[in-house]
Design an enzyme around this catalytic site. Structure first.
Site, PDB file in Angstrom:
ATOM      1  N   LYS A  35       4.525  -0.322 -18.698  1.00 46.96           N
ATOM      2  CA  LYS A  35       3.451   0.010 -17.756  1.00 46.96           C
ATOM      3  C   LYS A  35       3.417   1.509 -17.499  1.00 46.96           C
ATOM      4  CE  LYS A  35       3.538  -0.364 -13.189  1.00 46.96           C
ATOM      5  NZ  LYS A  35       2.796   0.161 -12.037  1.00 46.96           N
ATOM      6  N   ASP A  62      -2.031   1.117 -15.754  1.00 45.60           N
ATOM      7  CA  ASP A  62      -2.262   0.679 -14.375  1.00 45.60           C
ATOM      8  C   ASP A  62      -2.909   1.802 -13.566  1.00 45.60           C
ATOM      9  OD1 ASP A  62      -2.173  -0.782 -12.038  1.00 45.60           O
ATOM     10  OD2 ASP A  62      -0.049  -0.365 -11.652  1.00 45.60           O
ATOM     11  N   LYS A  64      -5.758   1.267 -11.670  1.00 50.15           N
ATOM     12  CA  LYS A  64      -6.455   0.654 -10.512  1.00 50.15           C
ATOM     13  C   LYS A  64      -7.823   1.302 -10.278  1.00 50.15           C
ATOM     14  CE  LYS A  64      -2.212  -0.778  -8.157  1.00 50.15           C
ATOM     15  NZ  LYS A  64      -1.156  -0.132  -8.966  1.00 50.15           N
ATOM     16  N   ASP A  67     -14.771   2.367  -8.676  1.00 48.35           N
ATOM     17  CA  ASP A  67     -15.866   3.340  -8.622  1.00 48.35           C
ATOM     18  C   ASP A  67     -17.166   2.571  -8.869  1.00 48.35           C
ATOM     19  OD1 ASP A  67     -17.379   5.778  -8.748  1.00 48.35           O
ATOM     20  OD2 ASP A  67     -15.596   6.817  -9.454  1.00 48.35           O
ATOM     21  N   THR A 126      -0.199  -4.940  -1.903  1.00 50.29           N
ATOM     22  CA  THR A 126       0.885  -5.604  -1.153  1.00 50.29           C
ATOM     23  C   THR A 126       1.409  -4.718  -0.023  1.00 50.29           C
ATOM     24  OG1 THR A 126       2.349  -4.891  -2.911  1.00 50.29           O
ATOM     25  CG2 THR A 126       1.691  -7.184  -2.942  1.00 50.29           C
ATOM     26  N   ARG A 217      12.669  -0.668 -11.121  1.00 52.78           N
ATOM     27  CA  ARG A 217      14.034  -0.214 -10.797  1.00 52.78           C
ATOM     28  C   ARG A 217      15.185  -1.136 -11.203  1.00 52.78           C
ATOM     29  NH1 ARG A 217      11.991   1.359  -4.995  1.00 52.78           N
ATOM     30  NH2 ARG A 217      10.659  -0.378  -5.622  1.00 52.78           N
TER      31      ARG A 217
HETATM   32  O1  C5P Z   1      10.830  -0.759  -9.218  1.00 55.35           O
HETATM   33  P1  C5P Z   1      10.006  -1.987  -8.998  1.00 55.35           P
HETATM   34  O2  C5P Z   1      10.482  -3.174  -9.803  1.00 55.35           O
HETATM   35  O3  C5P Z   1       9.801  -2.284  -7.540  1.00 55.35           O
HETATM   36  O4  C5P Z   1       8.601  -1.582  -9.609  1.00 55.35           O
HETATM   37  C1  C5P Z   1       7.482  -2.409  -9.523  1.00 55.35           C
HETATM   38  C2  C5P Z   1       6.297  -1.730 -10.150  1.00 55.35           C
HETATM   39  O5  C5P Z   1       5.151  -2.474  -9.812  1.00 55.35           O
HETATM   40  C3  C5P Z   1       6.027  -0.313  -9.654  1.00 55.35           C
HETATM   41  O6  C5P Z   1       5.422   0.391 -10.741  1.00 55.35           O
HETATM   42  C4  C5P Z   1       5.052  -0.506  -8.537  1.00 55.35           C
HETATM   43  O7  C5P Z   1       4.204   0.598  -8.360  1.00 55.35           O
HETATM   44  C5  C5P Z   1       4.241  -1.679  -9.073  1.00 55.35           C
HETATM   45  N1  C5P Z   1       3.562  -2.435  -8.041  1.00 55.35           N
HETATM   46  C6  C5P Z   1       4.187  -3.013  -6.953  1.00 55.35           C
HETATM   47  N2  C5P Z   1       3.481  -3.720  -6.039  1.00 55.35           N
HETATM   48  C7  C5P Z   1       2.173  -3.854  -6.196  1.00 55.35           C
HETATM   49  C8  C5P Z   1       1.528  -3.302  -7.290  1.00 55.35           C
HETATM   50  C9  C5P Z   1       2.262  -2.585  -8.215  1.00 55.35           C
HETATM   51  O8  C5P Z   1       5.388  -2.903  -6.812  1.00 55.35           O
HETATM   52  N3  C5P Z   1       1.509  -4.556  -5.335  1.00 55.35           N
END
Ligand code: C5P
Length: 238
Positions: A35, A62, A64, A67, A126, A217
């Protein structure tokens, strides 16, 4: 089973630059999809997408998009031309914006002979809670809003949505099992939750019907990303 499971995992390249991103890509040879979000795309741009493609990787772009319909459709055409596998747009951009985006994706695929990128709708971020929905003039009921926007996305020709793990079952039940659900907020039992609040383990998310898991992460910040990736595959397959 394992080959299939590893294809469900999307590695979030949440790193500042191309070198760090490529180090991860090379460290995870069995990961198929990566991603690229706003930060990395803003710093490295389309050449990095092309580089990932030339390494044989699938790209989830991604950005998002949100527009007017014409601008979003033109941007989808550009992204489809890079050969991205999935991309995101905000469902709150409305029916016409999503319909035009879906037409643009299909038309570019026909013209280039490439597979059509999967268009995923962002429903309610979220990070927003009920009180904050009210502030922006939406009914203060996240679940109802997510279902409403997911249905509209399906009617408008999108392929699926990105949503939190606790909304997987809600969306599948409301829209149908073929409508894709991609979920972040995934934490294996052995990983720290960090700032994610509504989390599920990878195995729980797959059991609830998630088609793809976006994982950052727990893999990219692990002392050994390949081991973390393998542990997650094993956890899902078990
Ligand atoms: O590090 P982690 O596993 O939390 O990363 C989740 C990924 O998903 C990040 O790139 C974060 O920006 C993305 N994301 C999220 N919640 C959302 C939409 C995207 O954590 N609602």
């Amino acid at each position: 089973m394992s080959a299939h499971v590893s294809e469900k995992i999307i590695i979030a390249l949440d790193v500042p630059d191309k070198q760090k991103a490529l180090n991860l890509v090379h460290a995870l040879p069995s990961a198929r999809m990566f991603k690229v979000g706003l930060r990395l795309f803003t710093s490295e741009g389309p050449p990095f997408i092309k580089e990932l493609r030339s390494l044989g990787k699938n790209v989830f772009l991604d950005l998002k998009l949100h527009d007017i319909p014409n601008t979003v459709a033109d941007t989808v055409r550009v992204c489809a031309g890079y050969g991205v596998r999935m991309m995101t747009l905000h469902t709150s951009g409305g029916r016409e914006m999503m319909e035009k985006a879906a037409e643009a994706a299909a038309e570019t695929a026909r013209r280039t002979g490439r597979p059509k990128p999967l268009l995923l709708g962002v429903t309610i971020l979220t990070s927003l809670k009920n009180e904050q929905l009210e502030e922006i003039g939406m009914p203060p009921d996240t679940d109802a809003q997510v279902v409403r926007l997911a249905k509209l996305a399906a009617e408008s020709g999108l392929d699926g949505v990105v949503c939190s793990p606790r909304e997987i079952e809600l969306v599948k039940k409301a829209v149908g099992k073929d409508f894709l659900v991609v979920t972040p907020g995934i934490r294996p039992a052995w990983a720290a939750a960090q700032d994610q609040k509504r989390i599920l383990t990878p195995a729980q998310a797959v059991r609830q019907g998630a088609d793809f898991l976006v994982i950052g992460r727990p893999i990219i910040a692990d002392p050994s990303p390949p081991d973390a990736f393998d542990r997650i595959i094993q956890e899902i397959s078990a």
